[in-house]
Write a protein that holds these residues in place. Structure first.
Motif, PDB file in Angstrom:
ATOM      1  N   LYS A  40      40.765  53.458  47.032  1.00 39.68           N
ATOM      2  CA  LYS A  40      40.603  54.928  46.569  1.00 39.68           C
ATOM      3  C   LYS A  40      40.669  55.205  44.836  1.00 39.68           C
ATOM      4  O   LYS A  40      42.314  55.505  44.714  1.00 39.68           O
ATOM      5  N   PRO A  41      40.260  55.992  44.636  1.00 36.75           N
ATOM      6  CA  PRO A  41      39.092  56.377  44.263  1.00 36.75           C
ATOM      7  C   PRO A  41      37.711  55.065  44.626  1.00 36.75           C
ATOM      8  O   PRO A  41      38.411  54.029  44.121  1.00 36.75           O
ATOM      9  N   THR A  42      36.828  55.447  45.286  1.00 38.53           N
ATOM     10  CA  THR A  42      36.494  54.189  45.524  1.00 38.53           C
ATOM     11  C   THR A  42      35.435  52.982  43.992  1.00 38.53           C
ATOM     12  O   THR A  42      34.576  54.119  42.741  1.00 38.53           O
ATOM     13  N   PRO A  43      35.664  51.949  44.049  1.00 36.00           N
ATOM     14  CA  PRO A  43      34.807  51.584  42.598  1.00 36.00           C
ATOM     15  C   PRO A  43      33.708  51.653  42.225  1.00 36.00           C
ATOM     16  O   PRO A  43      32.787  52.249  43.042  1.00 36.00           O
ATOM     17  N   ALA A  44      33.688  52.703  40.934  1.00 42.65           N
ATOM     18  CA  ALA A  44      32.072  52.694  40.573  1.00 42.65           C
ATOM     19  C   ALA A  44      31.922  51.421  39.805  1.00 42.65           C
ATOM     20  O   ALA A  44      32.343  50.797  38.994  1.00 42.65           O
ATOM     21  N   ASN A  45      30.446  50.772  40.471  1.00 40.58           N
ATOM     22  CA  ASN A  45      29.612  49.810  39.577  1.00 40.58           C
ATOM     23  C   ASN A  45      30.355  48.793  40.011  1.00 40.58           C
ATOM     24  O   ASN A  45      30.792  47.597  39.424  1.00 40.58           O
ATOM     25  N   HIS A  46      31.129  48.519  41.234  1.00 39.72           N
ATOM     26  CA  HIS A  46      32.009  47.527  41.808  1.00 39.72           C
ATOM     27  C   HIS A  46      33.150  47.284  40.266  1.00 39.72           C
ATOM     28  O   HIS A  46      33.842  45.917  40.445  1.00 39.72           O
ATOM     29  N   THR A  47      34.176  48.210  40.188  1.00 40.72           N
ATOM     30  CA  THR A  47      34.479  48.044  39.078  1.00 40.72           C
ATOM     31  C   THR A  47      35.757  49.347  39.278  1.00 40.72           C
ATOM     32  O   THR A  47      36.037  50.112  39.963  1.00 40.72           O
ATOM     33  N   THR A  48      37.078  48.588  39.886  1.00 45.79           N
ATOM     34  CA  THR A  48      37.964  49.376  39.370  1.00 45.79           C
ATOM     35  C   THR A  48      39.447  48.788  38.849  1.00 45.79           C
ATOM     36  O   THR A  48      39.614  47.966  37.999  1.00 45.79           O
ATOM     37  N   ASP A  49      40.508  50.126  38.845  1.00 47.49           N
ATOM     38  CA  ASP A  49      41.539  49.648  37.867  1.00 47.49           C
ATOM     39  C   ASP A  49      42.782  50.472  39.166  1.00 47.49           C
ATOM     40  O   ASP A  49      43.603  49.809  39.307  1.00 47.49           O
ATOM     41  N   LYS A  50      42.543  50.161  40.746  1.00 44.81           N
ATOM     42  CA  LYS A  50      43.354  50.859  41.504  1.00 44.81           C
ATOM     43  C   LYS A  50      43.969  49.334  42.325  1.00 44.81           C
ATOM     44  O   LYS A  50      44.084  49.582  43.388  1.00 44.81           O
ATOM     45  N   LEU A  51      43.356  48.680  42.567  1.00 48.46           N
ATOM     46  CA  LEU A  51      43.611  46.728  43.681  1.00 48.46           C
ATOM     47  C   LEU A  51      45.292  46.929  43.693  1.00 48.46           C
ATOM     48  O   LEU A  51      45.585  46.680  42.183  1.00 48.46           O
ATOM     49  N   PHE A  52      44.951  47.203  44.360  1.00 48.58           N
ATOM     50  CA  PHE A  52      47.115  47.305  44.922  1.00 48.58           C
ATOM     51  C   PHE A  52      47.316  45.361  43.912  1.00 48.58           C
ATOM     52  O   PHE A  52      46.646  44.454  44.557  1.00 48.58           O
ATOM     53  N   ARG A  53      48.785  45.635  43.397  1.00 46.80           N
ATOM     54  CA  ARG A  53      49.250  44.554  42.897  1.00 46.80           C
ATOM     55  C   ARG A  53      48.619  43.294  42.133  1.00 46.80           C
ATOM     56  O   ARG A  53      48.620  42.490  42.459  1.00 46.80           O
ATOM     57  N   ARG A  54      47.145  43.678  41.407  1.00 45.50           N
ATOM     58  CA  ARG A  54      46.455  42.572  40.982  1.00 45.50           C
ATOM     59  C   ARG A  54      46.864  42.056  40.373  1.00 45.50           C
ATOM     60  O   ARG A  54      46.540  40.571  40.472  1.00 45.50           O
ATOM     61  N   GLY A  55      48.406  42.262  39.575  1.00 44.24           N
ATOM     62  CA  GLY A  55      48.477  41.341  37.847  1.00 44.24           C
ATOM     63  C   GLY A  55      49.205  39.948  39.160  1.00 44.24           C
ATOM     64  O   GLY A  55      49.850  39.804  38.347  1.00 44.24           O
ATOM     65  N   ALA A  56      49.541  40.056  40.458  1.00 40.71           N
ATOM     66  CA  ALA A  56      50.280  38.914  40.985  1.00 40.71           C
ATOM     67  C   ALA A  56      50.034  38.071  41.373  1.00 40.71           C
ATOM     68  O   ALA A  56      49.874  37.187  41.369  1.00 40.71           O
ATOM     69  N   SER A  57      48.172  38.594  41.502  1.00 46.44           N
ATOM     70  CA  SER A  57      47.369  37.293  41.376  1.00 46.44           C
ATOM     71  C   SER A  57      46.881  36.570  39.928  1.00 46.44           C
ATOM     72  O   SER A  57      46.492  37.305  39.461  1.00 46.44           O
ATOM     73  N   ARG A  58      47.302  35.210  40.240  1.00 47.31           N
ATOM     74  CA  ARG A  58      47.067  34.401  38.378  1.00 47.31           C
ATOM     75  C   ARG A  58      45.246  34.574  38.213  1.00 47.31           C
ATOM     76  O   ARG A  58      45.112  34.795  37.435  1.00 47.31           O
ATOM     77  N   ALA A  59      44.887  34.170  39.611  1.00 47.62           N
ATOM     78  CA  ALA A  59      42.942  34.365  39.597  1.00 47.62           C
ATOM     79  C   ALA A  59      43.096  35.192  38.491  1.00 47.62           C
ATOM     80  O   ALA A  59      42.161  35.017  38.228  1.00 47.62           O
ATOM     81  N   LEU A  60      42.976  36.456  39.068  1.00 46.63           N
ATOM     82  CA  LEU A  60      42.724  37.673  38.374  1.00 46.63           C
ATOM     83  C   LEU A  60      42.924  38.047  37.341  1.00 46.63           C
ATOM     84  O   LEU A  60      42.422  38.972  36.764  1.00 46.63           O
ATOM     85  N   CYS A  61      43.811  37.271  36.580  1.00 41.60           N
ATOM     86  CA  CYS A  61      44.178  37.797  35.460  1.00 41.60           C
ATOM     87  C   CYS A  61      43.870  36.967  34.107  1.00 41.60           C
ATOM     88  O   CYS A  61      44.346  36.223  33.105  1.00 41.60           O
ATOM     89  N   GLN A  62      42.925  35.595  35.277  1.00 43.57           N
ATOM     90  CA  GLN A  62      42.358  34.425  34.230  1.00 43.57           C
ATOM     91  C   GLN A  62      40.653  34.646  34.352  1.00 43.57           C
ATOM     92  O   GLN A  62      40.402  35.544  35.335  1.00 43.57           O
ATOM     93  N   GLN A  63      39.815  34.334  33.811  1.00 44.46           N
ATOM     94  CA  GLN A  63      38.427  33.867  33.478  1.00 44.46           C
ATOM     95  C   GLN A  63      38.360  33.648  34.673  1.00 44.46           C
ATOM     96  O   GLN A  63      39.140  31.834  35.574  1.00 44.46           O
ATOM     97  N   PRO A  64      37.217  33.794  35.714  1.00 46.04           N
ATOM     98  CA  PRO A  64      36.040  34.440  34.981  1.00 46.04           C
ATOM     99  C   PRO A  64      36.566  36.344  34.572  1.00 46.04           C
ATOM    100  O   PRO A  64      35.899  37.098  34.626  1.00 46.04           O
TER     101      PRO A  64
END
Length: 434
Positions: A162-186
């Protein structure tokens, strides 16, 4: 038009002949299940459909020409299956540390507590609900989400953000930065392969929004998926997921001395545990203290650990119990044991991370209360210097069974409690159920 009785008999005999031929064809060769054709089996690194009990059987993989999967040109078999790793823990038990041990591996796609979104969407402000209806709703949704995430279907998670991602894009994923794969390409272009120790805050700031399509691609590029959860009470709640033949689940149940968990929660969740701090400061237990904040931990541990150590058939090859204290005292040795159980090699990234993150301060700062850089050995029993003796006595009384089961010693005096040269962790070996 009516058929004569002779025609009916001829049709019946023909049908029997066809069925007999089919049965002979199947039974003349060793029975083998071939994986269904899928993008993952065509080199995208996803989950195979080959069930675990068929691996290594005669003719498996079609290598011997004995009627195996090579007879079917549309089937492509990976030699190894994607491992689906589940770290089952409770809050303030060292789960962030264990999660990062897996996150550092180059072939692991790691997610930090995705069930946070399920809880906050379905049951807002829930901490440890004992309501049966709430529990069923939460567990059902959690299992469905985990199953999808292990299949690298991150779009399923969008329903709970929440809010629901627009066009499959969000800045609300909980602790996104704790995942190396989500901080690197792609998933992110801000950091390159050489940036191996990206701070969580830097990742969130520089990577900005997360495209779920690119996150899905990042997941499929990895050979294994690891997820850390603290919102499922017991291993028994995950039985349907563990038994799902589409998955290759390996559970690591992390436990910690309940006295250490209580002390850490008092320091971290200051508003929620305000009355416990009053008890510690005044020596008097408030009449309206929520004792379930402690008793629920011990009840869940006792039930879950009893199930796991009871070695039910559905957990064979899929369960390992790890005490946080053992990991804190011998991080490299215990990590190698965990990786052996998972069937993965410990790569250099993992070893480097252990050396860098187990020799810091004995306490996390207020700014980094969920951080991992600290003196892990000293931190494991630091609760002894913070809890009052009467709080420890109470904890030992209500958690007596699980303390004994897990090998944690009770103290009988203030002097014994504060004597840090005397360990309260018994030497006890918990062998993975293989």
């Amino acid at each position: 038009m009516q058929c004569s009785w002779k025609a009916v008999i001829l049709l019946a005999l023909a049908s029997i002949a066809i069925q007999y031929t089919a049965i002979r064809t199947l039974t003349s060769k060793p029975f083998q299940l071939c994986p269904l054709p899928s993008p993952q089996n065509c080199g995208l690194g996803g989950q195979e459909t080959e069930p675990p009990f068929e691996r290594g059987t005669a003719g498996g993989g079609g290598g011997g020409g004995g009627g195996g999967c090579d007879d079917y040109p549309y089937f492509s078999v990976n030699a190894t299956r994607k491992t689906h790793i589940l770290v089952l823990a409770t809050t303030r038990s060292g789960s962030s540390f264990v999660g990062q041990l897996l996150n550092q591996h180059q072939e692991v796609f790691y997610l930090f507590e995705p069930l946070y979104h399920v809880q906050t969407t379905l049951i807002p402000r829930l901490s440890h609900s004992r309501n049966a209806a709430d529990r069923r709703v939460m567990l059902g949704a959690s299992r469905d989400l985990l199953r999808s995430l292990y299949d690298c279907d991150l779009y399923f998670l969008e329903s709970y953000i929440k809010p629901t991602p627009a066009n499959h894009t969000t800045d609300k994923l909980f602790r996104r930065g704790a995942s190396r794969a989500l901080c690197q390409q792609p998933a992110c272009d801000a950091f390159g392969p050489a940036d191996v120790n990206v701070e969580e805050g830097d990742c969130v700031k520089k990577c900005a929004t997360l495209n779920m399509t690119l996150a899905t691609d990042a997941c499929r590029e990895k050979r294994h998926v690891a997820i850390k959860i603290v919102r499922v009470p017991e291993i028994g709640d995950l039985r349907a997921l563990v038994e799902d033949p589409r998955l290759n689940i390996k559970v690591i149940q992390l436990v910690r001395d309940p006295r250490g968990i209580l002390s850490s929660r008092i320091e971290t969740f200051r508003d929620t545990y305000r009355l416990w701090r009053i008890w510690r400061a005044t020596g008097r237990r408030p009449y309206n203290l929520d004792l379930s904040q402690l008793t629920v931990v011990c009840e869940d541990f006792l039930s879950s650990v009893s199930t796991g150590l009871g070695r039910p058939y559905w957990l064979k090859g899929k369960y390992m119990l790890v005490r946080y204290e053992d990991l804190a005292r011998n991080p490299l040795l215990k990590t190698k044991e965990i990786y052996d159980y998972l069937g993965l090699p410990v790569d250099k990234n993992v070893e480097d991370w252990i050396h860098a993150n187990t020799r810091g301060s004995s306490e996390p700062s207020a700014k980094h209360k969920f951080g991992t850089v600290r003196d892990s050995a000293a931190n494991a029993e630091s609760w002894r210097l913070k809890l009052s003796y009467d709080m420890v006595q109470y904890t030992q009384t209500v958690c007596q069974k699980v303390l004994h089961q897990l090998g944690y010693k009770a103290v009988k005096s203030v002097e014994e409690l504060k004597n840090m040269s005397l360990s309260l962790v018994q030497d006890k070996t918990f062998v993975p159920f293989l």
